[in-house]
Design an enzyme around this catalytic site. Structure first.
Site, PDB file in Angstrom:
ATOM      1  N   SER A   1       0.632   0.611   5.584  1.00 58.69           N
ATOM      2  CA  SER A   1       1.845   1.314   5.143  1.00 58.69           C
ATOM      3  C   SER A   1       1.592   2.303   4.007  1.00 58.69           C
ATOM      4  O   SER A   1       2.522   3.009   3.603  1.00 58.69           O
ATOM      5  CB  SER A   1       2.910   0.300   4.715  1.00 58.69           C
ATOM      6  OG  SER A   1       2.450  -0.479   3.635  1.00 58.69           O
TER       7      SER A   1
ATOM      8  N   LYS B   1      10.862  -3.572  -0.117  1.00 53.73           N
ATOM      9  CA  LYS B   1      10.328  -2.336  -0.701  1.00 53.73           C
ATOM     10  C   LYS B   1      11.424  -1.512  -1.371  1.00 53.73           C
ATOM     11  O   LYS B   1      11.236  -0.974  -2.462  1.00 53.73           O
ATOM     12  CB  LYS B   1       9.632  -1.518   0.392  1.00 53.73           C
ATOM     13  CG  LYS B   1       8.339  -2.153   0.889  1.00 53.73           C
ATOM     14  CD  LYS B   1       7.710  -1.349   2.018  1.00 53.73           C
ATOM     15  CE  LYS B   1       6.408  -1.999   2.483  1.00 53.73           C
ATOM     16  NZ  LYS B   1       5.769  -1.268   3.601  1.00 53.73           N
TER      17      LYS B   1
END
Length: 780
Positions: free
Chosen positions: A684, A727
């Site tokens: 990511s 996140k």
């Protein structure tokens, strides 16, 4: 019935008989009680003392009609009449002739009928003589088989010389069925009468032989049972004299066995073991082994179940009382209860296979405690089995009885502990199972956790089928990676995410603080922690996905508060952020806030760790050299490959962003991810590294209030990633204003709290160009 030439017709009083029949040449007494029968008897005594006796077809009819009477009866001579107490009359009659009921002349006050006496003259033909002898032989054979014929009857029959009398006497004294006796009475022809009687005697002889066999078998069985009982009582008496308690124990086990609703196989094995114990000599070690086996069988909850509480509102209230958030878990339990309730209402069979759920999430998020809450909400018993470090298959299936010290597995032991066949059974830490030379416990779990097989689970120790289909099996795991695929396929996965800071604040205030105050013996509400202080504790002293460390930290605050209350004679203590630092010392964790001014080669990424979401600054530095690339910060292989893919994309599009196409030959690149002691991996950070490379090589600054996440391909596409909620919460805590997400992750924004989403702008990026257009400071 063939009719012959008749002698005469008589008009006589008629008495219907119930369950009784009179034959010619037969003397019989019976009681007369019905009014019409008494009147008929009185009329007979006035006339020639003759009366016509005919049997009723149904003896239960109190007042018969003509249709209820047989068509053939007997003309009898009344020999004696005796009045009995209670208006009853006993009469003695002698049968004289068969007679056919021709017509009923009157019914009141008594029956009077015309009867026809048939010509029953017998011609002694050889056939009749042979039939008479055959009848005699069959009668003697029947007498030997049935043992019901008295010696007097045998002598009487043996003295009869007339064939017509032979059939009547045998029928009157031997035949018990009214239908058979009436058939003999109605047969006018002597030859046919004897044939009919021979057939009946043959049938009765065969039945008597079969009955004798059955009686013999029953007598042997009864004798054996009596003998066994007698011997068992003798052994019991001897053992009691010797002071041996085994006999008493066996009798107690037999009583318990009779009361326990076992299946056929289990009952047979238990009885066989008890029989073995009674045959063993006192003091034999095998007695203890067999008795323990039977006790295990009888202690299991055969047929015992608790009733589920299917009140959905109550279940929601209990789950919300004990646990904050965990919406997916709570909804799944409510769905199960709703389906159970609908099945109860709409089907006769309310039984339903228990679901097999697997709660997957980081440590400390309350997976085990929510299972206890489920058991309380449903109203079932709770059993817990920790699988951490289990590497022996016998832990699940038990040991075979051939081994010394064999015991059942922990599945059977747990059900015995619960005392019901439908508890909530928790397999904790199912991802921590291992295997070695003793077997693979994960493979043994396949049958337990398969709803199509576990209705007949066989433990190695018991070797009996036991139904596990109604057990609600729930497993917990920190990660699905180490769970074998076949086992994972049998479970319904429910992810339990890490807590956000807001959720931790709510849990700490509502659950953890009151619990610690109570456990430390302080009065309720004597320790007050402000929201700011609690946030400071959560942010500065804990870094975890769950709340275990937070609970221990709050316990330290409560202990310090207790000391202060005693030393300074206070009733309450209020904890502020400054007080928290005084009690706990300097904060252990400091969060790097993003810089305000744009920076070259510094990009804010977003990462998902076991303790939740984190902002991750990626730094890129360029210097003269030979084209080497250096990656530091304890990066995993996947993250290193993402850096290589980002470098290849930048080489392919260098001219677009004013980068020297030959940079890969004359410039060295160093990419570093701070906090180098913490291992990092995953794809990511691909777009973050690509942005840092473009910024460093083109010398264009990157906006520091922008954070990004996403995987990059060689073509520049931005692929979706996981952990979006965690996140974004990390970005929220860091004060980020703009978030760059892969376009395909836009659907995951539904899980993010609304108050968090309102604090920044979320941009869905499809390509790396979309990311660079937002993140890089525009050129002058």
């Amino acid at each position: 019935m063939p009719k012959k030439k008749t002698k005469q017709t008589l008009r006589l009083p008629m008495i219907p008989l119930r369950g009784l029949m009179v034959f010619p040449h037969m003397v019989l007494h019976f009681d007369v009680g019905r009014a019409r029968s008494v009147a008929a008897l009185e009329q007979a005594m006035v006339e020639e003392q003759k009366v016509f006796l005919v049997a009723q077809k149904d003896g239960d009819v109190e007042e018969p009609a003509l249709a209820d009477l047989c068509r053939v009866g007997t003309v009898a001579l009344v020999k004696q009449v005796l009045n009995l107490p209670g208006d009853a009359i006993r009469v003695l009659v002698e049968g004289q002739h068969r007679a056919l009921l021709h017509a009923v002349i009157q019914e009141e006050p008594y029956w009077q009928a015309d009867v026809v006496l048939p010509d029953d003259e017998v011609q002694m033909t050889p056939e009749v003589q042979a039939l008479a002898r055959t009848t005699q032989d069959l009668f003697e054979e029947y007498a030997r088989s049935s043992m019901r014929v008295s010696g007097e009857t045998l002598r009487s029959v043996g003295e009869v010389e007339r064939p017509e009398q032979l059939a009547d006497i045998i029928a009157a004294n031997v035949l018990t069925r009214v239908e058979d006796r009436q058939a003999i009475l109605e047969e006018i022809d002597v030859e046919k009468r004897l044939e009919t009687l021979c057939g009946i005697l043959i049938r009765e002889t065969e039945l008597a032989a079969i009955e004798k066999q059955v009686q013999t078998r029953l007598k042997k069985q009864i004798d054996k049972n009596q003998k066994d009982y007698y011997l068992r009582e003798q052994i019991k008496a001897i053992q009691e004299e010797l002071g041996d308690k085994e006999a008493t124990d066996v009798e107690d086990l037999r009583k318990k066995l009779a009361e326990t609703p076992l299946n056929d196989e289990a009952r047979e094995k238990a009885e066989r073991e008890l029989d073995r114990i009674t045959r063993m000599a006192p003091g034999t070690p095998e007695i203890g082994v067999s008795r323990t086996y039977v006790e295990w069988i009888l202690d299991l909850p055969w047929g015992k179940s608790t009733t589920d509480n299917l009140d959905l509102k109550r279940a929601r209230r209990i789950l919300d009382e004990d646990h904050y958030a965990m919406d997916k878990v709570k909804e799944r339990v409510i769905e199960y209860l709703a389906v159970r309730r609908m099945k109860e209402l709409n089907t006769q069979d309310g039984a339903m296979k228990g679901p097999i759920l697997c709660f997957v999430g980081p440590p400390g998020v309350g997976k085990t405690s929510i299972v206890k809450g489920i058991a309380r909400a449903v109203g079932r018993k709770f059993v817990q089995m920790s699988l951490g470090g289990v590497r022996d298959e016998a832990e699940i299936r038990g040991h075979r009885r051939t081994y010394i010290g064999a015991i059942p597995g922990r599945i059977i032991a747990g059900l015995k502990q619960a005392g019901t066949m439908n508890p909530v059974f928790l397999f904790d830490e199912i991802d921590k199972m291992s295997h070695d030379f003793r077997g693979d416990p994960a493979s043994a779990m396949l049958e337990v956790l398969d709803a199509e097989q576990n209705f007949a689970f066989r433990d190695h120790y018991l070797e009996l089928p036991f139904d596990l289909s109604r057990v609600m099996f729930i497993t917990t795991a920190n990660s699905m990676d180490t769970i074998p695929a076949p086992l994972l396929d049998r479970m319904e996965i429910i992810e339990v995410p890490s807590y956000t800071e807001e959720e931790k604040l709510h849990i700490a205030k509502k659950h953890l603080l009151p619990k610690q105050v109570k456990e430390h013996g302080l009065p309720p509400k004597s320790v007050k922690v402000s929201d700011a202080a609690m946030r400071h504790i959560i942010e500065g002293y804990t870094r975890e996905a769950g709340v275990r460390t937070l609970s221990r930290t709050i316990a330290r605050v409560v202990r310090k508060s207790a000391v202060e209350m005693l030393e300074e004679d206070k009733q309450t203590v209020s904890v502020s952020p400054q007080t928290a630092e005084k009690f706990l010392g300097a904060p252990r964790y400091l969060r790097d806030m993003p810089e305000k001014k744009p920076k070259v080669g510094v990009v804010n990424g977003l990462a998902y760790t076991t303790v939740g979401g984190e902002t991750l600054a990626v730094e890129c530095s360029v210097m003269k050299g030979s084209g080497q690339v250096q990656l530091t910060g304890q990066l995993g292989d996947v993250m290193k490959e993402s850096a290589q893919a980002a470098r290849s994309w930048v080489r392919a599009h260098a001219e677009t962003y004013g980068i020297d196409p030959e940079f890969h030959k004359n410039l060295d690149i160093h990419i570093h991810v701070p906090e180098g002691a913490v291992p990092k991996d995953g794809p990511s950070a691909g777009v973050t590294m690509a942005t840092a490379l473009v910024s460093a090589l083109s010398n264009r600054p990157v906006m520091q209030d922008v954070a990004m996440t996403g995987e990059i391909t060689l073509r520049g596409r931005v692929l979706p990633i996981g952990g979006v909620k965690e996140k974004l919460l990390a970005a929220y805590r860091a004060g980020i204003k703009t978030i760059l997400l892969p376009k395909e992750n836009k659907k995951d924004l539904e899980e993010v709290p609304a108050h968090v989403l309102s604090q920044f702008r979320v941009i869905a990026a499809e390509t790396i160009e979309d990311v660079l257009n937002v993140a890089l400071v525009p050129e002058a």
